[in-house]
Design a protein around this motif. Structure first.
Motif, mmCIF file in Angstrom:
data_model
loop_
_atom_site.group_PDB
_atom_site.id
_atom_site.type_symbol
_atom_site.label_atom_id
_atom_site.label_comp_id
_atom_site.label_asym_id
_atom_site.label_seq_id
_atom_site.Cartn_x
_atom_site.Cartn_y
_atom_site.Cartn_z
ATOM 1 N N ALA A 163 -15.757 2.182 -38.289
ATOM 2 C CA ALA A 163 -15.789 3.127 -37.182
ATOM 3 C C ALA A 163 -15.323 2.428 -35.914
ATOM 4 C CB ALA A 163 -17.200 3.659 -36.986
ATOM 5 N N VAL A 164 -14.803 3.210 -35.003
ATOM 6 C CA VAL A 164 -14.556 2.679 -33.673
ATOM 7 C C VAL A 164 -15.413 3.482 -32.700
ATOM 8 C CG1 VAL A 164 -12.189 2.150 -34.295
ATOM 9 C CG2 VAL A 164 -12.675 4.210 -33.008
ATOM 10 N N GLY A 165 -15.834 2.841 -31.648
ATOM 11 C CA GLY A 165 -16.702 3.521 -30.696
ATOM 12 C C GLY A 165 -16.384 3.127 -29.274
ATOM 13 N N LEU A 166 -16.741 4.000 -28.372
ATOM 14 C CA LEU A 166 -16.600 3.707 -26.949
ATOM 15 C C LEU A 166 -17.924 3.981 -26.270
ATOM 16 C CD1 LEU A 166 -13.135 5.334 -26.325
ATOM 17 C CD2 LEU A 166 -13.695 2.934 -25.994
ATOM 18 N N LEU A 167 -18.249 3.136 -25.330
ATOM 19 C CA LEU A 167 -19.530 3.251 -24.658
ATOM 20 C C LEU A 167 -19.278 3.348 -23.164
ATOM 21 C CD1 LEU A 167 -22.459 3.124 -25.600
ATOM 22 C CD2 LEU A 167 -22.440 0.703 -25.094
ATOM 23 N N GLY A 168 -19.678 4.455 -22.579
ATOM 24 C CA GLY A 168 -19.455 4.626 -21.146
ATOM 25 C C GLY A 168 -20.559 5.459 -20.535
ATOM 26 N N PRO A 169 -20.419 5.780 -19.289
ATOM 27 C CA PRO A 169 -21.433 6.599 -18.634
ATOM 28 C C PRO A 169 -21.359 8.038 -19.149
ATOM 29 C CG PRO A 169 -19.568 6.295 -17.177
ATOM 30 C CD PRO A 169 -19.305 5.461 -18.387
ATOM 31 N N THR A 170 -22.426 8.797 -19.012
ATOM 32 C CA THR A 170 -22.373 10.189 -19.487
ATOM 33 C C THR A 170 -21.261 10.953 -18.786
ATOM 34 O OG1 THR A 170 -24.151 10.656 -17.937
ATOM 35 C CG2 THR A 170 -24.745 10.488 -20.253
ATOM 36 N N ARG A 171 -20.965 10.559 -17.576
ATOM 37 C CA ARG A 171 -19.860 11.234 -16.895
ATOM 38 C C ARG A 171 -18.527 10.561 -17.238
ATOM 39 N NH1 ARG A 171 -18.944 7.758 -12.550
ATOM 40 N NH2 ARG A 171 -17.116 8.978 -12.003
ATOM 41 N N MET A 172 -18.331 10.326 -18.519
ATOM 42 C CA MET A 172 -17.076 9.687 -18.915
ATOM 43 C C MET A 172 -15.986 10.744 -19.096
ATOM 44 S SD MET A 172 -17.044 8.697 -22.978
ATOM 45 C CE MET A 172 -17.708 7.090 -22.727
ATOM 46 N N ASP A 173 -14.769 10.266 -19.150
ATOM 47 C CA ASP A 173 -13.646 11.157 -19.378
ATOM 48 C C ASP A 173 -13.537 11.385 -20.884
ATOM 49 O OD1 ASP A 173 -11.203 12.346 -19.779
ATOM 50 O OD2 ASP A 173 -10.204 11.198 -18.211
ATOM 51 N N TYR A 174 -14.257 12.414 -21.362
ATOM 52 C CA TYR A 174 -14.386 12.617 -22.803
ATOM 53 C C TYR A 174 -13.039 12.856 -23.473
ATOM 54 C CZ TYR A 174 -19.390 12.837 -22.084
ATOM 55 O OH TYR A 174 -20.685 12.525 -21.771
ATOM 56 N N GLN A 175 -12.180 13.573 -22.790
ATOM 57 C CA GLN A 175 -10.920 13.915 -23.429
ATOM 58 C C GLN A 175 -10.105 12.658 -23.751
ATOM 59 O OE1 GLN A 175 -9.337 17.408 -21.734
ATOM 60 N NE2 GLN A 175 -7.272 17.097 -22.520
ATOM 61 N N ARG A 176 -9.950 11.837 -22.729
ATOM 62 C CA ARG A 176 -9.227 10.579 -22.935
ATOM 63 C C ARG A 176 -9.916 9.707 -23.974
ATOM 64 N NH1 ARG A 176 -6.311 7.646 -18.420
ATOM 65 N NH2 ARG A 176 -7.507 5.846 -19.071
ATOM 66 N N ALA A 177 -11.225 9.600 -23.841
ATOM 67 C CA ALA A 177 -11.975 8.718 -24.730
ATOM 68 C C ALA A 177 -11.847 9.189 -26.171
ATOM 69 C CB ALA A 177 -13.441 8.663 -24.309
ATOM 70 N N LEU A 178 -12.005 10.500 -26.374
ATOM 71 C CA LEU A 178 -11.894 11.036 -27.731
ATOM 72 C C LEU A 178 -10.497 10.801 -28.288
ATOM 73 C CD1 LEU A 178 -13.903 14.341 -27.313
ATOM 74 C CD2 LEU A 178 -14.293 12.601 -29.068
ATOM 75 N N ALA A 179 -9.501 11.084 -27.459
ATOM 76 C CA ALA A 179 -8.129 10.904 -27.921
ATOM 77 C C ALA A 179 -7.893 9.445 -28.311
ATOM 78 C CB ALA A 179 -7.147 11.334 -26.842
ATOM 79 N N ALA A 180 -8.300 8.541 -27.434
ATOM 80 C CA ALA A 180 -8.065 7.116 -27.708
ATOM 81 C C ALA A 180 -8.795 6.684 -28.973
ATOM 82 C CB ALA A 180 -8.524 6.272 -26.518
ATOM 83 N N ALA A 181 -10.054 7.059 -29.088
ATOM 84 C CA ALA A 181 -10.834 6.639 -30.251
ATOM 85 C C ALA A 181 -10.213 7.186 -31.537
ATOM 86 C CB ALA A 181 -12.280 7.096 -30.116
ATOM 87 N N HIS A 182 -9.827 8.464 -31.508
ATOM 88 C CA HIS A 182 -9.276 9.040 -32.724
ATOM 89 C C HIS A 182 -7.961 8.390 -33.129
ATOM 90 C CE1 HIS A 182 -12.101 12.563 -32.527
ATOM 91 N NE2 HIS A 182 -12.155 12.142 -33.766
ATOM 92 N N VAL A 183 -7.090 8.225 -32.154
ATOM 93 C CA VAL A 183 -5.796 7.632 -32.480
ATOM 94 C C VAL A 183 -5.985 6.234 -33.048
ATOM 95 C CG1 VAL A 183 -3.699 6.685 -31.490
ATOM 96 C CG2 VAL A 183 -4.437 8.977 -30.860
#
Lengths: 368, 368
Positions: free
Chosen positions: A320-340
């Motif tokens: 798995a890959v994961g990203l850890l950030g504040p709740t006010r993270m940029d979910y769209q970017r984070a999701l895209a990056a993690a998925h790719v």
DNA sequence: GCCTGGCACTCAGTAGACTTGAGTGCCAGG
DNA sequence: CCTGGCACTCAAGTCTACTGAGTGCCAGGC
């Protein structure tokens, strides 16, 4: 999208509280988007002018009251704007976020990475954390495949010093494990050779998890070495079973939070590799790709959001890959990056024919 | 120790400014000690009652003025107490700190660690960082020996999949390096065996740094594999030459500093392994065991102190251990911990006959 | 000559009073 | 059902005054 058309946006929000109508959803979206950008409570007038809302601030206010009653927003204090709750972020992520793609620059960055990086798995995973954290500016975690389904491809005994022997085991997924063995008496080279051959014959092709016994090699000395090697296998087992975990960009955490205490506790969590792995697995098992605030149940991470993407090939779980950030993270970017990154890592791991049940299927006959 | 006996304490402080007399040294010591504990500016009356001073606060004040003029102390603002400068800490460390030993609890902890830990070097170094950071509650760094003087003990080719071959090299210091090789065409087992034997014959016993050529093995296929392996050696070289570095307890940094910005920049430095290694080496090369504030020349670490101890056996340099904390760190404890751990790590690495020119000398019979 | 007690001075930090303004809730009218 | 308007709230900023920890300096004493 007339102001009076209040179709329910959520299909299952009925389950708890009333569903949000379109306008409420638009307002929530505006609040979340704005707050993610500014980190400051969002007032009604700002939202009133947001695209997709276009009603007066008074109307926005009354809707905000409703959203607050339903638990999507909170006010830090009476005369302040609203900020989203975990539930608000959750709705945002589930219903208001399009899959999203990476920007061209970032896409290029990912491509360049996968062009440059070579085949050594640990190295690739390690550097993938760097890539992810650079793409998103959050801390990244990559969990590699565990070796427990791999078979043994080679067993070797190498003498390092008169009393020291190194057991080297190569697994079918390309992993190499080693274990030093220390003997009271000097070990002769031919004893090593015999013992090595004996171990090879009996262990190559087996999985690391099954138990086995190696028959006597005829000489007491050889048997002693074989016994030591068998014991050494046991010691190795721990590192074979445990997942490989890599953490990248922990210093980004200090950018994400401004309370030192938060930074400390989150860093503390990241140091406990087992906890991190469990966390990611949990989230994935629950079919989620985002865990917000307290959803994952670790209090020290209550002010964090975790974005997870599986690394798999043909449905076989590789990590798995994961990203850890504040709740006010940029979910769209984070999701895209993690998925790719997760997807391409999976492809890579599959491509080289390693790390899966398919590994040994090849037409290539017999181990050496 | 009469009040009028003002013997110079420093033997070489004459070099810059006037030497400190005994009373000034005592006052400086009191200020540093107190400030390390409280992190708050220290006033004259507190110092006046410190053991070893015993003069009135007025006298302390006038001495403080002198110490400030000489650059050992500063006042954050007019009506505040004094805090030590880097120079003040330096004097403290050089002249006022006894070598110091670990407390019994900590000594026990170290002993337990070295009893439990087994022989795998990477594992031991990795866990040593945890030990150090736990002992001192600062972030710890351990740099392991580089492999560049080690000789090759074994070369092996293992087929992973029809087109994939793993090159496994064992070095005399117990390190195992691997490199995957990918071929266009399928590689037959007997080709692998022949090529492996050829490589073994020509490379075992050599150092990793020297260049070599392997003669033709008679068949084009074998030669192709050998060529690929030689190229793979080149790729491996990088990881062989680079030092192994382990970082422990980075979350402790967030306890040491209360400015998030400081935490971020220090964590950033720790992520750049090369920088850290260079830093430790620099400090050791200058014959120091402590670098305070700006002494090491890295601005992001200006508010840090670095404590370093060598890991060596019989004068052979095997690496270093380091601690990273605020300038107001507990130098005595930190120095003691670093030295003890560094020393025992050195012993351990020497004991098992690895990681040094002495490898293989082993007159010693029976380990633990 | 050096130490000491005393005294005036400085200034960060705290507390209280006041102002500002962003933002709210509510209501009557369209 | 939406909107503009109005009264209200309250965090944050500003100003003032006060407090007290700590200083620098000086005159007197050993």
């Amino acid at each position: 999208m007339t102001p009076t058309a209040h179709r329910a946006v959520s299909t299952d929000a009925r389950a708890e509280g009333r569903a949000l109508n379109e306008r409420q959803a638009a307002i929530l979206e505006a609040v979340v988007t704005e707050y993610i950008g500014s980190a400051e409570p969002v007032g009604s007038s700002l939202v009133a002018h947001a695209p997709g809302v276009q009603v007066s601030s008074a109307t926005v206010r009354s809707e905000m009251v409703a959203l607050e009653r339903e638990g999507y927003l909170v006010q830090p204090h009476t005369s302040a704007g609203r900020i989203p709750t975990d539930k608000g972020y959750r709705f945002f992520v589930d219903h208001l976020t399009q899959p999203g793609v990476l920007g061209p620059t970032q896409h290029k960055q990912v491509c360049r990475f996968f062009d440059q990086v070579h085949v050594e798995m640990e190295d690739m995973l390690e550097r993938a954390t760097g890539l992810l954290s650079e793409l998103t500016s959050y801390a990244a975690v990559v969990v590699g495949p565990s070796h427990d389904s791999a078979t043994i491809r080679s067993v070797q005994l190498v003498g390092l010093a008169p009393h020291l022997v190194l057991l080297v085991v190569v697994l079918s997924d390309g992993a190499v494990e080693k274990q030093t063995m220390e003997f009271e008496a000097e070990v002769a080279d031919d004893v090593l050779t015999t013992a090595g051959a004996l171990l090879s014959t009996h262990l190559v092709g087996r999985t690391t998890t099954t138990g086995w016994t190696v028959p006597s090699g005829g000489s007491a000395e050889v048997d002693r070495v074989v016994a030591a090697a068998t014991a050494a296998f046991g010691l190795m087992g721990r590192s074979i079973e445990s997942d490989q975990i890599f953490v990248g960009g922990p210093s980004r955490l200090a950018q994400s939070f401004d309370a030192v205490e938060t930074v400390r506790s989150v860093l503390g969590i990241l140091e406990q590799q087992l906890v991190v792995v469990t966390l990611l697995r949990d989230v994935l098992d629950r079919g989620l790709s985002v865990a917000i605030g307290t959803e994952h149940g670790y209090e020290p991470l209550a002010s964090c959001a975790v974005v997870v993407a599986p690394v798999s090939i043909d449905g076989v779980d590789l990590g798995a890959v994961g990203l850890l950030g504040p709740t006010r993270m940029d979910y769209q970017r984070a999701l895209a990056a993690a998925h790719v990154v997760g997807e391409r890592l999976g492809q890579r791991l599959g491509e080289t024919g390693r790390g899966g049940a398919s590994a040994g299927a090849g037409s290539h006959d017999g181990g050496n």
